[in-house]
Enzyme design. Structure first.
Site: not given
Ligand code: NI
Length: 258
Positions: A138, A157, A163, A165, A199-200, A246
């Protein structure tokens, strides 16, 4: 000598009692393994007792060995299913009989991903927490702001290329004995409604939910709550809360909408 600022204060204390189940012996200590050591046909579980009150002059709210003893003495005689309101009420009664400080919660961890929570203030309700994991990237940025403005707000960020998580999602529902296979049902709903979407993925670029919504951990928890509550209800499960982690240090919780 009395230290004035320590004269009276309230503390809550949580003690986890490690155990194999069924519990067949009182031997052993509350160490790293279960008691008795796991043998074929038994499984590892954890009971957590939370109580609250005013510690005495010793600094103890209660000697934790008394919690261990109360749980083990009760567990040795408990004959029925442990994932139940009746079980939690029975354990609470035993804690009271053992004159432990007032109970504020009981938890039963039955796997690394599954925990039952019971609150004496809501004694007819047993909540189930199931943990999931997903990976996503994100970028924290407000739509319409320049890169410099977003950097001023969100620092690294707001890196324009994003980047990643490894998120953990904890979903808590109220259990209902009339719903068979509630755990499997919950997992199917979360997989369909959240995992397939997030996801992904790059949350900003791939997920319409975040097209106009900054994907902060607070907003991710809100989106997960909104995605899950109605489908869970259709499956007979009442959502209580959603927590998104996170990092190991940062999480946000959103309660179910009333
Ligand atoms: Ni981030």
């Amino acid at each position: 000598m009395t230290i004035p600022h320590l004269r009276q204060f309230t503390a809550s204390l949580a003690r986890t009692v490690r155990s194999s189940w069924p519990l067949q012996s009182q031997q052993g200590t509350n160490g790293f393994g279960a008691i008795p050591p796991l043998v074929a046909g038994s499984r590892y579980i954890e009971w957590t007792v939370r109580c609250s009150g005013q510690p005495d002059h010793s600094g103890y709210l209660v000697n934790i060995t008394r919690i261990d003893e109360a749980v083990r003495a009760w567990a040795a005689a408990w004959p029925a299913a442990i994932e139940s309101v009746a079980c939690m009420r029975s354990l609470a009664d035993s804690c009271a009989s053992a004159a432990l400080p007032p109970l504020i919660g009981l938890s039963l961890r039955v796997s690394p991903q599954h925990i039952y929570h019971w609150d004496p203030a809501m004694p007819e309700q047993l909540n189930l927490q199931v943990s999931f994991e997903f990976s996503a990237s994100h970028r924290l940025a407000l739509p319409g702001r320049s890169d410099a403005e977003n950097h001023a707000l969100f620092g690294k960020c707001s890196n324009p290329n994003g980047h990643g998580h490894n998120y953990r999602l904890d979903v808590v529902v109220a259990t209902d004995p009339s719903v068979p296979n509630a755990v499997a049902m919950l997992e199917r709903v979360v997989d369909r409604e959240v995992m397939s979407r997030l996801d992904h993925k790059h949350l900003n670029l791939d997920c319409p939910e975040f097209a106009q919504l900054n994907p902060s951990v607070e907003h991710i928890a809100l989106v997960c709550r909104n995605l899950l509550q109605t489908p869970l209800r259709a499956a007979g499960l009442d959502l209580v809360s959603v927590t998104v982690w996170e990092t190991a240090k940062t999480c946000a919780t959103v309660q179910a909408a009333v």
